[in-house]
Design a protein around this motif. Structure first.
Motif, short mmCIF file in Angstrom:
data_model
loop_
_atom_site.label_atom_id
_atom_site.label_comp_id
_atom_site.label_asym_id
_atom_site.label_seq_id
_atom_site.Cartn_x
_atom_site.Cartn_y
_atom_site.Cartn_z
N SER A 66 48.09 49.65 94.52
CA SER A 66 48.89 48.54 95.08
C SER A 66 49.38 47.61 93.98
O SER A 66 50.54 47.19 93.96
CB SER A 66 48.06 47.72 96.06
OG SER A 66 47.69 48.49 97.16
N ALA A 67 48.49 47.28 93.04
CA ALA A 67 48.85 46.37 91.95
C ALA A 67 49.99 46.97 91.12
O ALA A 67 50.96 46.29 90.78
CB ALA A 67 47.64 46.08 91.07
N LEU A 68 49.86 48.26 90.82
CA LEU A 68 50.91 48.92 90.01
C LEU A 68 52.23 48.97 90.76
O LEU A 68 53.29 48.72 90.19
CB LEU A 68 50.46 50.34 89.64
CG LEU A 68 49.37 50.43 88.57
CD1 LEU A 68 48.88 51.86 88.42
CD2 LEU A 68 49.88 49.91 87.24
N GLN B 49 50.48 43.60 101.46
CA GLN B 49 51.28 43.94 100.28
C GLN B 49 52.33 42.86 100.02
O GLN B 49 52.55 42.42 98.88
CB GLN B 49 52.00 45.28 100.48
CG GLN B 49 51.12 46.50 100.41
CD GLN B 49 50.71 46.81 98.99
OE1 GLN B 49 49.75 46.24 98.47
NE2 GLN B 49 51.40 47.70 98.33
N GLU B 50 52.98 42.45 101.12
CA GLU B 50 54.02 41.42 100.99
C GLU B 50 53.43 40.12 100.46
O GLU B 50 54.06 39.41 99.68
CB GLU B 50 54.66 41.19 102.36
CG GLU B 50 55.92 40.35 102.31
CD GLU B 50 56.51 40.12 103.69
OE1 GLU B 50 56.35 41.01 104.57
OE2 GLU B 50 57.15 39.07 103.88
N THR B 51 52.19 39.82 100.89
CA THR B 51 51.53 38.60 100.42
C THR B 51 51.34 38.63 98.92
O THR B 51 51.68 37.67 98.22
CB THR B 51 50.15 38.45 101.11
OG1 THR B 51 50.33 38.31 102.51
CG2 THR B 51 49.39 37.25 100.57
N PHE B 52 50.82 39.74 98.41
CA PHE B 52 50.55 39.81 96.97
C PHE B 52 51.84 39.87 96.16
O PHE B 52 51.90 39.38 95.02
CB PHE B 52 49.60 40.96 96.64
CG PHE B 52 48.17 40.65 96.97
CD1 PHE B 52 47.53 41.27 98.03
CD2 PHE B 52 47.47 39.69 96.24
CE1 PHE B 52 46.23 40.95 98.35
CE2 PHE B 52 46.17 39.37 96.56
CZ PHE B 52 45.54 40.00 97.62
N LEU B 53 52.86 40.45 96.75
CA LEU B 53 54.17 40.45 96.08
C LEU B 53 54.66 39.01 95.95
O LEU B 53 55.11 38.58 94.87
CB LEU B 53 55.16 41.27 96.93
CG LEU B 53 56.56 41.44 96.36
CD1 LEU B 53 56.54 42.26 95.09
CD2 LEU B 53 57.48 42.11 97.37
N ARG B 54 54.55 38.25 97.04
CA ARG B 54 54.98 36.85 97.02
C ARG B 54 54.13 36.05 96.04
O ARG B 54 54.63 35.19 95.33
CB ARG B 54 54.85 36.28 98.44
CG ARG B 54 55.19 34.81 98.58
CD ARG B 54 56.66 34.58 98.85
NE ARG B 54 57.09 35.20 100.08
CZ ARG B 54 56.98 34.65 101.27
NH1 ARG B 54 56.47 33.44 101.41
NH2 ARG B 54 57.40 35.29 102.35
N ILE B 72 46.37 31.27 97.78
CA ILE B 72 46.71 32.63 98.20
C ILE B 72 46.53 32.77 99.71
O ILE B 72 47.34 33.41 100.40
CB ILE B 72 45.86 33.67 97.43
CG1 ILE B 72 46.29 33.70 95.97
CG2 ILE B 72 45.97 35.05 98.06
CD1 ILE B 72 45.44 34.59 95.08
N GLY B 73 45.46 32.17 100.24
CA GLY B 73 45.23 32.21 101.68
C GLY B 73 46.40 31.59 102.44
O GLY B 73 46.81 32.08 103.50
N ARG B 74 46.95 30.53 101.87
CA ARG B 74 48.08 29.86 102.51
C ARG B 74 49.31 30.77 102.56
O ARG B 74 50.03 30.81 103.55
CB ARG B 74 48.40 28.60 101.73
CG ARG B 74 49.41 27.74 102.43
CD ARG B 74 49.47 26.40 101.81
NE ARG B 74 50.23 25.52 102.67
CZ ARG B 74 50.27 24.22 102.55
NH1 ARG B 74 49.56 23.66 101.61
NH2 ARG B 74 51.00 23.50 103.35
N VAL B 75 49.52 31.51 101.48
CA VAL B 75 50.65 32.45 101.44
C VAL B 75 50.46 33.52 102.51
O VAL B 75 51.38 33.83 103.26
CB VAL B 75 50.77 33.11 100.04
CG1 VAL B 75 51.84 34.19 100.04
CG2 VAL B 75 51.08 32.07 98.98
#
Lengths: 156, 188
Positions: A66-68, B49-54, B72-75
């Protein structure tokens, strides 16, 4: 972050809240249930169920994937944005060039006396040296910025 | 906060493995928030996934005003909330104005709940009851119990007042206890 939430506003309710909190605390500590009243036991069952992991957390090995994926996607977006920026700047430069040529073509004869005066001024060696230094420092600053930009994108 | 700063600086400097470490440290919280809000595992995966992208895109805007985990929780919460709003799902933000009737615990009320019903069945009923709660109280319960997030931090994540959060937690736990008793035929 030490602000205490306000009480719920009624003594009986606040006692019930304290019971709920005690149940959560005891479930976390895995305290024994000897001597616990029925209501506390029920709250402990509720608290225990709420401590059970939720759904299926993504597997550890998929975290790296996922990170990559995310980093690659962001790198693609950055490259696309840089390409778009280049296209806009190139279009602007071309448009500016075309407009300059058109302006010279239409108004060249009108500017002739002014050009003659400019030539006289530019023949002054001190003025030439000053303009040269100013131009050179701008070129060096621009080159430094451009060297820094490719290094940043290469690190992606 | 020093640990947060080091990790954020490493991610912004694009050090190898830094973003993966950030993801690993916070994926549990993000998953819990998103999954409890939307309940569908596939949607939860996409939204995580969208969260970590943001998070990666906006990390430069993080100003250390709260813990990284809270930010991060807020996002995650805002992304899940937008998803539910698009689906027109009722969030359960309003604390119901119904009167709370709390019966005092009777003396000698020693109904043995641990033996009244098999553990698996009890767990199943409670799980179903938790899943049946509205998205917001369900998420608040998970954050408070499972992720051990304090009420002030939950308030930062959700943008709700601390008193409202406490009220939701109280009512949800009371309701679950009452449902447990009803399903077991226990006196309330």
């Amino acid at each position: 972050m030490n602000s205490v939430p306000p009480p719920l506003g009624d003594e009986a309710i606040d006692r019930e809240w304290q019971l709920q909190e005690r149940a959560l605390r005891e479930e976390r500590e895995r305290a024994g249930i000897a001597g616990a009243g029925a209501r506390l036991l029920r709250y402990r069952l509720v608290a225990g169920q709420l401590l059970v992991p939720v759904g299926q957390t993504p597997a550890a090995e998929s975290v790296r994937t996922s990170a990559l994926e995310i980093e690659r996607l962001l790198a693609r977006k950055r490259r696309a944005a840089a390409r778009l920026e280049f296209i806009f700047i190139a279009a602007f430069v071309v448009a500016f060039g075309v407009c300059t040529v058109a302006a010279v073509a239409f108004f060249g004869t009108v500017w002739a006396p002014a050009r003659a005066a400019l030539s006289a001024a530019v023949s002054n060696p001190w003025l030439l040296a000053l303009l040269g230094c100013a131009g050179l420092s701008q070129l060096i600053a621009g080159a430094t910025r451009m060297r820094a930009a490719p290094r940043a994108s290469a690190a992606q | 906060m020093n640990g947060d700063r080091g990790l954020v600086d490493a991610v912004l400097a694009r050090e190898p493995g830094a973003f993966e470490r950030l993801l690993r440290e916070h994926q549990g919280l993000v998953w819990h928030i998103v999954y409890r809000m939307v309940r569908n595992p596939d949607d939860a995966h996409d939204l995580s996934q969208e969260t970590f992208l943001r998070v990666h895109q906006k990390l430069r805007q993080y100003r250390y005003e709260s813990a990284l985990k809270t930010w991060i929780g807020r996002v995650a919460y805002s992304i899940a909330l937008r998803h539910l709003e698009r689906q027109r799902t009722v969030l359960g933000t309003e604390v119901l104005d119904e009167e709370l009737r709390l019966e005092p615990e009777a003396d000698g009320d020693a109904f043995d709940v641990t033996q009244a019903i098999a553990e698996e069945e009890r767990s199943g009923r409670l799980n179903a009851a938790i899943a049946a709660l509205a998205p917001l109280p369900r998420t608040l319960l998970t954050l408070y119990h499972l992720d051990d997030v304090s009420i002030p931090d939950i308030a930062e994540i959700t943008g709700l007042p601390a008193g409202t959060i406490k009220s939701h937690l109280f009512r949800a736990r009371l309701r679950l206890r009452e449902l447990l008793e009803t399903s077991m035929g226990a006196p309330t």
